[in-house]
Design a protein around this motif. Structure first.
Motif, mmCIF file in Angstrom:
data_model
loop_
_atom_site.group_PDB
_atom_site.id
_atom_site.type_symbol
_atom_site.label_atom_id
_atom_site.label_comp_id
_atom_site.label_asym_id
_atom_site.label_seq_id
_atom_site.Cartn_x
_atom_site.Cartn_y
_atom_site.Cartn_z
ATOM 1 N N PHE A 108 0.802 -1.223 0.000
ATOM 2 C CA PHE A 108 0.000 0.000 0.000
ATOM 3 C C PHE A 108 0.836 1.273 0.000
ATOM 4 O O PHE A 108 0.286 2.352 -0.176
ATOM 5 N N VAL A 109 2.136 1.178 0.261
ATOM 6 C CA VAL A 109 2.925 2.405 0.248
ATOM 7 C C VAL A 109 3.963 2.452 -0.859
ATOM 8 O O VAL A 109 4.510 3.510 -1.136
ATOM 9 N N CYS A 110 4.254 1.307 -1.513
ATOM 10 C CA CYS A 110 5.380 1.373 -2.441
ATOM 11 C C CYS A 110 4.964 2.065 -3.729
ATOM 12 O O CYS A 110 3.804 2.047 -4.126
ATOM 13 N N ALA A 111 5.938 2.687 -4.373
ATOM 14 C CA ALA A 111 5.637 3.481 -5.562
ATOM 15 C C ALA A 111 6.532 3.082 -6.722
ATOM 16 O O ALA A 111 6.729 3.845 -7.648
ATOM 17 N N ASP A 112 7.139 1.893 -6.644
ATOM 18 C CA ASP A 112 7.834 1.421 -7.844
ATOM 19 C C ASP A 112 7.480 -0.034 -8.104
ATOM 20 O O ASP A 112 7.040 -0.759 -7.209
ATOM 21 N N LEU A 113 7.636 -0.418 -9.355
ATOM 22 C CA LEU A 113 7.109 -1.704 -9.797
ATOM 23 C C LEU A 113 7.762 -2.885 -9.098
ATOM 24 O O LEU A 113 7.122 -3.893 -8.832
ATOM 25 N N ILE A 114 9.045 -2.753 -8.784
ATOM 26 C CA ILE A 114 9.735 -3.925 -8.237
ATOM 27 C C ILE A 114 9.397 -4.130 -6.760
ATOM 28 O O ILE A 114 9.136 -5.254 -6.323
ATOM 29 N N SER A 115 9.350 -3.040 -5.980
ATOM 30 C CA SER A 115 8.937 -3.215 -4.572
ATOM 31 C C SER A 115 7.556 -3.822 -4.517
ATOM 32 O O SER A 115 7.255 -4.684 -3.689
ATOM 33 N N LEU A 116 6.701 -3.364 -5.446
ATOM 34 C CA LEU A 116 5.345 -3.894 -5.480
ATOM 35 C C LEU A 116 5.380 -5.382 -5.807
ATOM 36 O O LEU A 116 4.661 -6.184 -5.189
ATOM 37 N N TYR A 117 6.240 -5.763 -6.745
ATOM 38 C CA TYR A 117 6.363 -7.179 -7.113
ATOM 39 C C TYR A 117 6.745 -8.007 -5.890
ATOM 40 O O TYR A 117 6.135 -9.039 -5.603
ATOM 41 N N VAL A 118 7.759 -7.526 -5.174
ATOM 42 C CA VAL A 118 8.214 -8.280 -4.004
ATOM 43 C C VAL A 118 7.085 -8.410 -2.982
ATOM 44 O O VAL A 118 6.797 -9.493 -2.468
ATOM 45 N N PRO A 158 18.773 -3.666 -13.558
ATOM 46 C CA PRO A 158 17.908 -4.828 -13.804
ATOM 47 C C PRO A 158 18.522 -6.120 -13.292
ATOM 48 O O PRO A 158 17.791 -7.013 -12.830
ATOM 49 N N GLN A 159 19.839 -6.199 -13.337
ATOM 50 C CA GLN A 159 20.474 -7.427 -12.843
ATOM 51 C C GLN A 159 20.255 -7.591 -11.348
ATOM 52 O O GLN A 159 19.939 -8.681 -10.868
ATOM 53 N N ALA A 160 20.401 -6.478 -10.632
ATOM 54 C CA ALA A 160 20.184 -6.544 -9.187
ATOM 55 C C ALA A 160 18.741 -6.903 -8.891
ATOM 56 O O ALA A 160 18.437 -7.700 -8.003
ATOM 57 N N VAL A 161 17.832 -6.329 -9.687
ATOM 58 C CA VAL A 161 16.415 -6.569 -9.462
ATOM 59 C C VAL A 161 16.060 -8.030 -9.711
ATOM 60 O O VAL A 161 15.335 -8.656 -8.949
ATOM 61 N N ILE A 162 16.634 -8.589 -10.789
ATOM 62 C CA ILE A 162 16.220 -9.929 -11.149
ATOM 63 C C ILE A 162 16.757 -10.960 -10.160
ATOM 64 O O ILE A 162 16.170 -12.028 -9.984
ATOM 65 N N LEU A 163 17.860 -10.593 -9.456
ATOM 66 C CA LEU A 163 18.350 -11.510 -8.407
ATOM 67 C C LEU A 163 17.251 -11.765 -7.380
ATOM 68 O O LEU A 163 17.001 -12.896 -6.965
ATOM 69 N N THR A 164 16.582 -10.683 -6.970
ATOM 70 C CA THR A 164 15.472 -10.819 -6.019
ATOM 71 C C THR A 164 14.402 -11.740 -6.588
ATOM 72 O O THR A 164 13.901 -12.629 -5.906
ATOM 73 N N ALA A 165 14.078 -11.498 -7.878
ATOM 74 C CA ALA A 165 13.005 -12.281 -8.480
ATOM 75 C C ALA A 165 13.389 -13.750 -8.587
ATOM 76 O O ALA A 165 12.542 -14.635 -8.429
ATOM 77 N N ILE A 166 14.676 -14.019 -8.842
ATOM 78 C CA ILE A 166 15.116 -15.417 -8.920
ATOM 79 C C ILE A 166 14.898 -16.106 -7.575
ATOM 80 O O ILE A 166 14.358 -17.204 -7.493
ATOM 81 N N VAL A 167 15.312 -15.411 -6.510
ATOM 82 C CA VAL A 167 15.167 -16.004 -5.177
ATOM 83 C C VAL A 167 13.698 -16.269 -4.863
ATOM 84 O O VAL A 167 13.319 -17.341 -4.382
ATOM 85 N N ILE A 168 12.852 -15.292 -5.191
ATOM 86 C CA ILE A 168 11.432 -15.468 -4.908
ATOM 87 C C ILE A 168 10.870 -16.628 -5.718
ATOM 88 O O ILE A 168 10.169 -17.503 -5.197
ATOM 89 N N GLY A 169 11.216 -16.667 -7.024
ATOM 90 C CA GLY A 169 10.696 -17.738 -7.873
ATOM 91 C C GLY A 169 11.135 -19.096 -7.374
ATOM 92 O O GLY A 169 10.338 -20.051 -7.322
#
Lengths: 477, 111
Positions: A111-121, B68-79
């Motif tokens: 509910f507070v994040c404003a970027d796509l990746i934080s939201l994804y997480v 993007p590389q740093a970001v996708i590391l997170t996504a890999i772990v989550i997946g």
């Protein structure tokens, strides 16, 4: 305020993981976390300007908290508190409370994040926590429902990630604002992920089975707050980007009608409530600028209704007609049903009036039909027989939880007390009266079994590709 | 060309999820799809160049975008964690449904 925001986001996760060290205090600690969230939300309402945080330079996490987030956070806090009170004497293990509190934290983060990746997480953590909560009884059936949920949500989130990558390629940024000017396919993919996660329109048809087959407190949590984590970003997009506003509104009207069409014919209490959630999310999206207040009242009322439905002797309306329910439970049920139908004195009324005021002209008919359908579906609850019997006794913990939610419903009236004018009062009353009339004349007698084909697992995945095409067309147009 | 390959991987994974009957095969297909998504992020990162961005004296070379590389590391772990969780669930389900056919399981647990 920045420090407090960060502490508040971190607190649920910190408490969630340390509950294992203090298993005796699990319930109290979980309740304290929700109280902190409540306090934070109230402070947010007094902030003069939206709070924007950029952590770690321009490529870091961005957060944005304003009164729209405030409404959603308050909903989350109160519903989670009610669920914890409900479970207080039911012998749930520490593991259950850990998941509840982690879920609370990740929904807050969404509910507070404003970027796509934080939201994804945040959304993925929500998915995992919900999976564990649904599978908590460890029966094969609950396991299948949970797996189905996780599968659908993870596939949707993969589409969302593709969209996020394409947004980044165009604008070198993951912030929500970067969606402006992003290619068509990127916007369509991001929206697809959120629509599925939020249970909107046909991509939300995973929701009825999942919400209806889960245990009572988990259903209340999911319908009350979890789906709103998918809806909130859509409302935010609609407010930030002008191009997306009509698309979000179209989906709002569409899902309001679809959900209510299923709900009026449903003969099972929990499934009816679940379909009705699909419909109410449409009201939140139909007028995004005031969606926060609608989400607040809907969260309270739907959580209360799911908790009450768990106390009824049967799930089938047919059986309930032959078997009187206890009068106090019936009164609670009627208060909640009145609020959601938009009866004055309860905040559902104010929320409906406010939403109706902010509609675009083409939406008005659709949303009034949806409100009419709501009145019909809740007439099923209101006209149940009741008697002052004592059995079966209500478990302790039920009344504190339900009264917290119902008091919240009455108190939330202060948000929009301008609603009480004569013209505003007459219209919902007319809709409710018409709805009850239609219920007695038509819907009580007919039995229509709508096909459940679209709710099959493979169709849920297949519908995503269809929705992608539809979204692509809409964004192009 | 590379983009075409990446999109083909994603699509193949998606069709696998859709068309495979067996639950384990579906999960593997989802893994294929997420591999495609990861490859997409790596490709987006390599848009400007392929060298590791290390601060050195001397001429600057075209380096890959680290974000993007740093970001996708997170996504890999989550997946990865989601897949582990799903496979555990499937293991438990397999005790009573040894074939793991989704259609049969769905029939059985429908209300």
């Amino acid at each position: 305020m920045m420090l407090w925001t960060l502490l508040w986001i971190a607190l649920p996760f910190f408490v969630g993981f340390s509950i294992y060290l203090l298993p005796q205090g699990d319930r109290i600690l979980a309740l304290v976390v929700t109280l902190v969230s409540m306090a934070y939300a109230i402070v947010l309402f007094w902030q003069p300007a939206p709070l924007e945080l950029h952590l770690l330079d321009s490529f870091g996490v961005t957060l944005m908290a304003d009164s729209l987030s405030g409404f959603f956070i308050l909903t989350n806090a109160l519903v989670t508190a009610a669920v914890i009170l409900y479970c207080w004497y039911r012998g749930k293990t520490t593991f259950f409370y850990i998941q509840v509190i982690l879920l609370h934290g990740s929904v807050n983060a969404a509910f507070v994040c404003a970027d796509l990746i934080s939201l994804y997480v945040a959304l993925e953590v929500i998915g995992i926590a919900v999976f564990l909560l649904i599978a908590y009884p460890r029966s094969d059936r609950s396991l299948w429902v949970a797996l189905r949920y996780l599968f659908v949500s993870n596939t949707a989130m993969l589409f969302y990630l593709i969209g996020a990558a394409l947004v980044y390629r165009t604008n070198q940024s993951f912030a929500f604002a970067a969606l402006e000017g992003a290619p068509t396919e990127a916007v369509a993919l991001v929206c697809l992920g959120l629509l599925t996660k939020g249970g909107i329109f046909i991509s939300g048809l995973w929701l009825p089975l999942t919400h209806a087959e889960s245990a009572t407190p988990v259903s209340a949590l999911m319908s009350g707050v979890v789906v709103k984590a998918g809806v909130f970003p859509l409302a935010r997009f609609a407010l930030m980007l002008e191009d997306l506003d009509p698309i979000v509104r179209i989906f709002g009207a569409g899902t309001a009608l679809l959900g209510v069409a299923y709900a009026v014919f449903e003969k099972d209490t929990k499934r009816m409530l679940a379909f009705h959630t699909v419909s109410q999310l449409g009201f939140v999206l139909a007028a995004p600028e005031v969606g926060g207040f609608y989400a607040l009242t809907h969260g309270f009322v739907k959580a209360a209704l799911f908790l009450i439905a768990g106390e009824l002797p049967s799930r089938s309306f047919k059986t309930l007609h032959d078997q009187p329910i206890r009068t106090p439970i019936w009164i609670a049920l009627v208060i909640a049903s009145f609020s959601i139908s938009g009866f004055p004195l309860l905040s559902g009324f104010g929320a409906k009036v406010l939403t109706m005021k902010n509609l675009l002209p083409w939406q008005v008919i659709a949303m009034n039909v949806a409100a009419f359908g709501t009145a019909i579906s809740f007439a099923k609850f209101i006209f149940l027989p009741h008697a002052p019997t004592q059995n079966p006794p209500v478990k302790p913990g039920f009344w504190p939880a339900v009264s917290l939610l119902l008091v919240g419903l009455v108190a939330a009236n202060v948000v929009y007390y301008d609603a009480y004018s004569l013209a505003n009062v007459v219209k919902p009353l007319a809709i409710i009266a018409l709805g009850w009339l239609a219920y007695h004349l038509i819907f009580r007698r007919v039995t229509v079994k709508l096909p459940r084909m679209l709710e099959q697992f493979e169709h849920l995945i297949g519908v995503m590709s269809l929705m992608l095409m539809v979204l692509f067309g809409l964004v192009m147009a | 060309m590379l983009y075409a390959c990446v999109y083909a991987t994603i699509l193949l994974g998606f069709f696998g999820i859709l068309l495979k009957e067996n639950l384990v095969m579906k999960i593997i297909a989802m893994d294929v799809m997420s591999t495609g998504v990861i490859a997409l992020f790596v490709l987006v990162a390599a848009g400007g160049g392929r060298f590791t961005p290390i601060f050195i004296d001397g001429p600057q070379r075209d380096y890959a975008d680290p974000v993007p590389q740093a970001v996708i590391l997170t996504a890999i772990v989550i997946g990865f964690s989601i897949q582990a969780l799903m496979l555990v669930g499937v293991m438990k389900l397999a005790r009573d449904n040894p074939t793991l056919e989704t259609r049969a399981i769905e029939e059985e647990y429908r209300p």
